[in-house]
Design an enzyme around this catalytic site. Structure first.
Site, mmCIF file in Angstrom:
data_model
loop_
_atom_site.group_PDB
_atom_site.id
_atom_site.type_symbol
_atom_site.label_atom_id
_atom_site.label_comp_id
_atom_site.label_asym_id
_atom_site.label_seq_id
_atom_site.Cartn_x
_atom_site.Cartn_y
_atom_site.Cartn_z
ATOM 1 N N GLU A 191 0.829 -1.198 0.000
ATOM 2 C CA GLU A 191 0.000 0.000 0.000
ATOM 3 C C GLU A 191 0.871 1.259 0.000
ATOM 4 O O GLU A 191 1.777 1.332 0.823
ATOM 5 C CB GLU A 191 -0.925 0.024 1.228
ATOM 6 N N GLY A 331 3.324 2.014 10.613
ATOM 7 C CA GLY A 331 2.925 1.391 11.864
ATOM 8 C C GLY A 331 2.399 -0.014 11.636
ATOM 9 O O GLY A 331 2.720 -0.956 12.364
ATOM 10 N N ALA A 332 1.598 -0.175 10.594
ATOM 11 C CA ALA A 332 0.986 -1.458 10.266
ATOM 12 C C ALA A 332 0.254 -1.318 8.943
ATOM 13 O O ALA A 332 -0.004 -0.192 8.502
ATOM 14 C CB ALA A 332 -0.014 -1.861 11.357
ATOM 15 N N GLU A 334 -3.054 -3.153 6.531
ATOM 16 C CA GLU A 334 -4.220 -4.026 6.669
ATOM 17 C C GLU A 334 -4.302 -5.113 5.609
ATOM 18 O O GLU A 334 -5.404 -5.436 5.157
ATOM 19 C CB GLU A 334 -5.487 -3.176 6.642
ATOM 20 N N HIS A 367 -7.471 -0.519 14.631
ATOM 21 C CA HIS A 367 -7.513 0.246 13.367
ATOM 22 C C HIS A 367 -7.425 -0.715 12.173
ATOM 23 O O HIS A 367 -8.261 -0.688 11.267
ATOM 24 C CB HIS A 367 -6.350 1.246 13.337
ATOM 25 N N GLU A 368 -6.438 -1.580 12.185
ATOM 26 C CA GLU A 368 -6.244 -2.492 11.049
ATOM 27 C C GLU A 368 -7.428 -3.444 10.916
ATOM 28 O O GLU A 368 -7.859 -3.775 9.811
ATOM 29 C CB GLU A 368 -4.939 -3.275 11.201
ATOM 30 N N HIS A 371 -10.365 -2.164 9.051
ATOM 31 C CA HIS A 371 -10.179 -2.197 7.592
ATOM 32 C C HIS A 371 -10.567 -3.536 6.954
ATOM 33 O O HIS A 371 -10.797 -3.576 5.741
ATOM 34 C CB HIS A 371 -8.700 -1.980 7.244
ATOM 35 N N GLU A 390 -9.280 5.589 5.707
ATOM 36 C CA GLU A 390 -8.443 5.932 6.853
ATOM 37 C C GLU A 390 -9.187 6.725 7.925
ATOM 38 O O GLU A 390 -8.990 6.507 9.106
ATOM 39 C CB GLU A 390 -7.194 6.672 6.393
ATOM 40 N N ARG A 873 7.214 9.554 2.062
ATOM 41 C CA ARG A 873 6.562 10.679 2.731
ATOM 42 C C ARG A 873 7.216 10.937 4.080
ATOM 43 O O ARG A 873 7.124 12.023 4.630
ATOM 44 C CB ARG A 873 5.062 10.439 2.882
#
Ligand code: NAG
Ligand code: NAG
Ligand code: NAG
Ligand code: NAG
Ligand code: NAG
Ligand code: ZN
Length: 944
Positions: A191, A331-332, A334, A367-368, A371, A390, A873
Site C-alpha cells: 500500500e 505502523g501497520a 491491513e 484500526h487495522e 479495515h 483511513e 513521505r
C-alpha cells in the site's frame, strides 16, 4: 494502514513510530533515456532498475501525470502467481498468469510493473492460441508495461503470462529483513503503489481480482499469505517447498501479502455469534518473543468479535493472521487476512511495556481490523477518497476500544490523540480538502496524512454526532452489504446514511452538509455575540492561524462557508436541539431560556470547528472552570483550553484571556484536559525558549502542577488506567518544567538504574516511569553515562525498550554527544533504516541538537534522498518536523534557499509548504504575542 504519528514531546505516541523507503540505487546514466510523451509510454523505453528515481526524470513525469493511470478497457479477473524468493542472493523470480477480460476492443494492454522488475518473457493467449509473445519488454519510467498487439483484440477473455525477476530490497514492495540472530525473513508491503514492485499487475484499487498464490520457501520456513494454505509440495532438487494458498476473494492488489519466516505463533477461535463461520486468529512473532503476543491476541480477538457484531457482516476470509515484522516502514498495514505490524505496534512485554505502549498497540490493532471490512471488503475507487478508508478506521479505533476497554475512556482521548493536532495543520493555507485529486505515486503516498486520518475521523465523528450512533451503525452496515467486493466514492457512504438521517431531518440535505466539510480546505470559527432579548448571534468565517492571510474565497464552490451543526449547553444543562447554521446564511440566532447565565457551544468538541466568544463571555466560562461546574465535561474543558490558545494565536482573543483560563488548572484533576494543557505548555515553552518568558513559564507551570504532583507517587501503585495516564503526564510535566523535587528524584532513579544494570541485585524499573526516567535522567548525562546507555541500547532485544532508549539517547544538552549519536545512528547495524528518521527528529527536538540537524540535512540531502527516496513521505515530513520551532528571518531564508537548491520535493511537496507557513507563523507569533505572554507571567508570578 496506520500512519506514523510522532507526538515527540510525549512518548505516548498514539500510534506507532515512523519511517522510510529502502535503499534504491541512484543512477546517473540518465542521458541515454528518451522520454515518451505518449500515454503510458508505449514500452519502448529501456530503463535500468531504479533509474527513474533520478530527479530530472521525475520532474518530467510529474508534468505528464496522466500517464500513471491505466485505461479501463482491459480488466483482470484472476492472478495465478508463483513467487520464489531466493534468500541467498536477495533476489526473487516469479511467474504470473493473469486472466483478463477485454471489455472494449483494443490493440494495447497496459500493466503496472516497476522498472526494478526484469521481465524475462510474456505470452498473450486467447484460449490455447498464442497471439503475441516476446522476451524483450520492459516497464517504462511511469511504472507501466505496455503490450502492443498487431491485431485488435475483440471483447472476451485472454491470458497474459509473465516470467519476471527482481531484487528483495528496500522497505516497500517485496523485501528481506535481517533479524538480530543473523537469519533472514521476507515480507511485503504494497500500500499504496508498491505491488508493482513484486509482480506485474493492474495496480489500482478498482481493479479487483481473485488471487491463486503459491510461494516457494526453503525448508524450515513458514510461508504466509492472505488465504489459508491448501497444499505444500517438496522439491528435493532445490530443497524447497511449494506452498499453495486457497483462491482469494476479489481484492485490490495493494492488499496482497507474502511472508516467509521462521516465527512462532499463538492462536484463538473467533466466536462469530452466528454471523458467519467461526475461524482462527493467529499472531506471529520472532521465535522466543511469543510471550509478547498475548496482549495483541486478546485485543485482536475481542475487537474482531466486536466488528462482526457492529457491521453485521461475516468476516469474509477463512482465517486471520497478524504478524510483527522487525524492519517495517509504517505502523501497520491491513493486508487482508495477514495484517503486518511494526514490532513496536504489536509486541507487549508485561515486564517493560508502559500503559501508553499498551494503548498505542491496541489502537493500531483495532484500526487495522476495522479495515478488514471497511477498506478491504469495500474499497475506495481511487486514492482521492482515501479518507473513506483511513478516516473511518481511525474513528472506529475509539469506538471499538470504548466497547472492549471502556475504562480507557478513548472517546475523550480522541480529542488529544486525533483532533487537536489536525485543527492546527488544517488552519493553514497549505492544508488541503479531505477529498483531493491525486495522480502520481508521490501524490498518493503524500495523502496518507493528518487530513485523511485525523480530519477524516473527526468529520465522521461529527456526522455520527448528528445522525445518532445506532443510525450511523446501520448506515455503515447497509453500505458494506450493498457494496461488498466492490469500490465506492464518498457519495456512496452518504447515500447509505441518508435514509436514517432523513427520519429526523426531513428538510436537510446530508450530501450538501458533508460536502462543505469534505470538499473544501479548512474549517470555520463561529463568533458568538450577545444579541437582543436573551439571544446569541452566531456568525462564521474560515479559521486561519494567520488571520491576515489572503486567499481567493471563490476558489471553491462553497466559498469557505460550512453547514454547521451547533450544539450548546448552559448553566441549566445541555440543549437537546441542534441549531443548524447553513453555509448560505450570514448568521443564526440561538434563543436562550430564562435563567441561562452562560453558554458554551460545541458540546464535547464533537463539531469540527472552533468557537470565539466575547471577552466577557470568556470571563464567565473561566469562572465556571474555576468553580468546577458540573455542566462542563472533561471534553468540554479540554475543548476550551484547545480553542482559547488557537484563538489567541490567531488574534481572535487576547493572550491574556488564554493565560487567564489556564489558571483554573490548579483545580483540574482529569487526564484529558491536562494532556491538552501539556501540549499547549510544551509549545509555549519552545516559543519562549530563548527569552525572559521561558523562566516565567517554568515557574508558572510548576505552580499549576504542584497540587496534583503532591498526590502522585514515584512508587508503583495499583490504580486505574486513566489514573496511570494522568500520573505519567503530571510527573513528566514536572520533569519537563524542572520542578526541583521531580528533577532530583529522576536523576536519582536514573543513576541507580544505570549503576545496577547487569548486576545481581538489579531492580527493574516500573514500566510507566521508564520513558521519563531514561529521558530526563539523561539530560545532564556525561559522555561516559551516554556510552553506557548506548551499549544497553545495542544489547536490548525488546522493541519497546529499544524505542525508549533511542529517545533517551537524544536528551543530553551537550551537542558533541548528540553529534556522535547522529553519526552512529546512520549505520544500519546500529539503528534500523526504518527507525533512523525518528532519531533525527528526536535530536532536532533537543534545542542543543537543532542546528546540528539542520546543518546535517542541508549538507547530506542527496544522501538522504538516496537512502530513503523522494517517494518517501517520511523523508518529506522530516522537513516540517525538524523546523517546527524555527522563528527567525535567517532561518526562513535558509529554508528558502535549501528548497531552491533541491527543487524536487517528491512526496514532500505539501510538507515543504507547511514548513514555510509554520515558520512565518512562528516569526509572527514572536513579534505579536511574546511580550504579552511574558508580561502576563511576570504579573501573575509577582502577585502569587
Ligand atoms: C496456477 O498455475 C500453475 C502453473 O503455473 C498450475 O499448476 C496451477 O494449477 C494453477 N492454479 C490454478 C488455481 O489455476
Ligand atoms: C539479482 O538481480 C539483479 C538484477 O535483477 C542481477 O543484476 C543480479 O545478478 C542478481 N543476483 C543474483 C545473485 O542472481
Ligand atoms: C443535495 O446536495 C447536493 C450537493 O450540493 C446536490 O447535488 C443535490 O441535488 C441535493 N439534493 C437535493 C434533494 O436537493
Ligand atoms: C444577521 O443576518 C441578517 C440577515 O442576513 C442581517 O440582516 C443581520 O444584520 C445579521 N446580524 C448580524 C449581527 O450580523
Ligand atoms: C485576566 O484575569 C485578571 C485577574 O482575574 C483580570 O483582572 C483580567 O481582567 C483578566 N484579563 C482579561 C483580558 O480578561
Ligand atoms: Zn488505515
Amino acid at each position: 494502514m496506520v500512519k506514523t504519528n510522532r507526538n515527540l514531546y510525549k512518548w505516548s505516541c498514539n500510534n506507532k513510530a515512523a519511517v522510510c523507503l529502502g535503499v534504491l540505487c541512484l543512477c546517473f546514466f540518465i542521458t541515454t533515456v528518451v522520454l515518451s510523451t505518449k500515454p503510458c509510454g508505449e514500452g519502448k523505453i529501456q530503463l535500468k532498475p531504479d533509474m527513474w528515481k533520478h530527479t530530472a526524470l521525475r520532474s518530467e513525469l510529474v508534468r505528464a501525470k496522466k500517464k500513471f493511470r491505466l485505461p479501463k478497457n482491459v480488466v483482470p479477473e484472476n492472478y495465478n502467481l508463483t513467487l520464489w524468493p531466493q534468500l541467498a542472493s536477495n533476489n526473487f523470480t516469479g511467474l504470473v498468469k493473469i486472466h483478463v477480460k477485454v471489455v472494449k476492443p483494443t490493440k494495447d494492454i497496459y500493466i503496472h510493473a516497476a522498472p526494478s522488475l526484469r521481465i524475462n518473457s510474456f505470452i498473450l493467449k486467447d484460449g490455447l492460441k498464442t497471439i503475441e509473445k516476446s522476451t524483450n519488454i520492459a516497464p517504462n519510467e511511469s511504472e507501466v508495461l505496455s503490450i502492443n498487439v498487431k491485431h485488435q483484440l475483440t471483447q472476451g477473455k485472454y491470458t497474459i503470462t509473465l516470467d519476471f525477476s527482481g531484487a528483495l530490497n528496500g522497505l516497500v514492495g517485496f523485501y528481506t529483513s535481517k533479524l538480530k540472530n543473523g537469519r533472514t525473513m521476507v515480507a511485503s508491503k504494497f500500500e499504496p503503489t508498491y505491488a508493482r514492485q513484486a509482480f506485474p499487475c493492474f495496480d489500482e484499487p478498482e481493479f479487483k481480482a481473485t488471487f491463486d498464490i503459491a510461494l516457494v520457501k526453503p525448508k524450515g520456513y513458514t510461508a504466509l499469505s492472505n488465504m489459508n494454505e491448501i497444499s505444500s509440495v517438496h522439491d528435493s532438487k532445490t530443497n524447497t517447498d511449494v506452498v499453495s494458498f486457497a483462491r482469494s476473494v476479489p481484492m485490490s492488489t495493494y492488499l496482497a501479502c507474502f511472508v516467509l519466516c521462521e516465527f512462532d505463533f499463538k492462536e484463538t477461535e473467533i466466536n462469530t455469534n452466528g454471523i458467519g463461520d467461526p475461524f482462527t486468529l493467529r499472531s506471529y512473532a520472532r521465535k522466543g518473543e511469543t510471550q509478547k503476543i498475548d496482549f495483541a491476541q486478546s485485543i485482536g480477538q475481542r475487537a474482531t468479535e466486536f466488528y462482526i457484531k457492529y457491521y453485521e457482516v461475516p468476516f469474509p476470509l477463512p482465517k486471520l493472521d497478524m504478524i510483527a515484522i522487525p524492519e517495517y516502514q509504517s505502523g501497520a498495514t491491513e493486508h487482508w487476512g495477514l495484517i503486518t505490524y511494526r514490532e513496536t505496534s504489536f509486541l507487549i512485554d508485561d515486564a517493560t511495556a508502559s500503559t501508553q505502549n499498551r494503548i498505542s498497540v491496541a489502537n493500531t490493532i483495532v484500526h487495522e481490523l476495522a479495515h478488514m471490512w471497511f477498506g478491504n471488503l469495500v474499497t475506495m475507487k481511487w486514492w482521492d477518497d482515501l479518507w473513506l478508508n483511513e478516516g473511518f478506521a481511525t474513528y472506529m479505533q475509539v469506538k471499538a476500544l470504548d466497547a472492549i476497554e471502556p475504562s480507557w475512556t478513548m472517546l475523550d482521548q480522541f480529542l488529544t490523540k486525533t483532533m487537536h493536532s489536525v485543527l492546527v495543520s488544517d488552519a493553514k493555507l497549505a492544508s488541503h480538502a479531505i477529498v483531493q485529486t491525486v495522480e502520481t505515486p508521490d501524490e498518493i503516498t503524500a495523502i496518507f496524512d493528518a487530513i485523511s486520518y485525523n480530519k477524516g475521523s473527526s468529520v465522521l465523528r461529527m456526522l455520527e454526532g448528528f445522525v445518532g450512533e445506532e443510525n450511523f451503525r446501520r448506515g455503515v452496515s447497509d453500505y458494506l452489504k450493498r457494496y461488498k467486493y466492490g469500490n465506492t466514492v464518498t457519495q456512496d457512504l452518504l447515500a447509505s446514511l441518508e435514509p436514517y438521517f432523513k427520519k429526523d431531518h426531513p428538510d436537510l440535505n446530508l450530501t450538501l452538509i458533508m460536502d462543505t466539510w469534505t470538499r473544501q480546505t479548512g474549517y470555520p470559527v463561529l463568533a458568538v455575540t450577545p444579541g437582543d432579548a436573551h439571544t446569541l448571534v452566531v456568525s462564521q468565517a474560515r479559521f486561519l492561524l494567520d488571520r491576515s492571510a489572503t486567499y481567493n474565497t471563490r476558489d471553491n464552490q462553497f466559498q469557505y462557508r460550512w453547514f454547521v451543526p451547533i450544539t450548546y449547553k448552559t448553566n441549566q444543562g445541555t440543549s437537546k436541539r441542534i441549531v443548524w447554521f447553513p453555509n448560505e446564511e450570514s448568521n443564526v440566532t440561538i434563543t436562550l431560556s430564562p435563567g441561562d447565565t452562560w453558554c458554551k457551544l460545541n458540546n464535547n468538541q464533537v463539531g469540527y470547528y472552533r468557537v470565539s466568544y466575547t471577552e466577557e463571555m470568556w470571563g464567565q466560562l473561566i469562572q465556571q472552570l474555576k468553580g468546577k461546574s458540573e455542566q462542563l465535561t472533561l471534553s468540554d474543558r479540554a475543548h476550551l483550553i484547545n480553542d482559547v490558545f488557537a484563538l489567541a494565536t490567531a488574534e481572535y482573543v487576547s493572550y491574556e484571556v488564554a493565560m487567564n483560563l489556564t489558571t483554573y488548572l490548579t483545580v483540574e484533576e482529569d487526564y484529558v484536559p491536562w494532556d491538552t494543557a501539556d501540549t499547549e505548555f510544551v509549545k509555549l515553552a519552545s516559543r519562549l525558549e530563548n527569552s525572559l518568558g521561558g523562566e516565567g513559564l517554568r515557574k508558572y507551570v510548576q505552580h499549576l502542577i504542584t497540587p496534583l504532583y503532591k498526590k502522585q507517587s514515584w512508587d508503583q501503585t495499583d490504580i486505574p488506567v486513566i489514573q496511570k495516564l494522568l500520573r505519567v503526564r503530571i510527573l513528566s510535566l514536572a520533569a519537563r518544567f524542572e520542578l526541583p523535587q521531580a528533577q532530583s528524584k529522576v536523576r536519582e532513579l536514573f543513576l541507580s538504574w544505570l549503576d545496577s544494570r547487569g548486576t545481581a541485585g538489579a531492580k527493574d524499573m516500573e514500566p510507566d516511569l521508564r520513558s521519563i526516567v531514561y529521558f530526563y535522567g539523561m539530560k545532564s548525562a556525561s559522555q561516559a553515562e551516554w556510552d553506557k546507555v548506548w551499549q544497553l541500547f545495542l544489547e536490548e532485544r525488546d522493541p519497546q525498550e529499544q524505542q525508549k532508549l533511542r529517545h533517551a539517547l537524544s536528551a543530553p544538552a551537550n551537542t558533541n554527544i548528540l553529534r556522535k549519536y547522529l553519526t552512529l545512528a546512520w549505520d544500519q547495524n546500529n539503528v534500523r533504516t526504518s527507525d533512523y528518521l525518528i532519531v533525527v527528529q528526536y535530536i532536532a527536538n533537543n534545542p542543543s541538537g537543532r542546528a546540528l540537524i539542520w546543518d546535517e540535512i542541508r549538507a547530506k540531502w542527496p544522501e538522504y534522498v538516496k537512502r530513503f527516496s523522494l517517494n518517501s513521505r517520511y523523508l518529506g515530513n522530516l522537513i516540517p518536523g525538524i523546523s517546527s520551532t524555527f522563528d527567525t528571518e535567517v532561518k526562513l531564508q535558509e529554508m528558502e534557499s535549501f528548497f531552491s537548491q533541491y527543487p524536487e520535493a517528491g512526496a514532500g511537496e505539501a510538507a515543504r509548504r507547511r514548513a514555510l507557513e509554520t515558520l512565518r507563523g512562528n516569526i509572527r507569533w514572536r513579534e505579536t504575542h511574546e511580550p504579552t505572554v511574558t508580561q502576563w507571567l511576570n504579573d501573575y508570578l509577582t502577585n502569587l
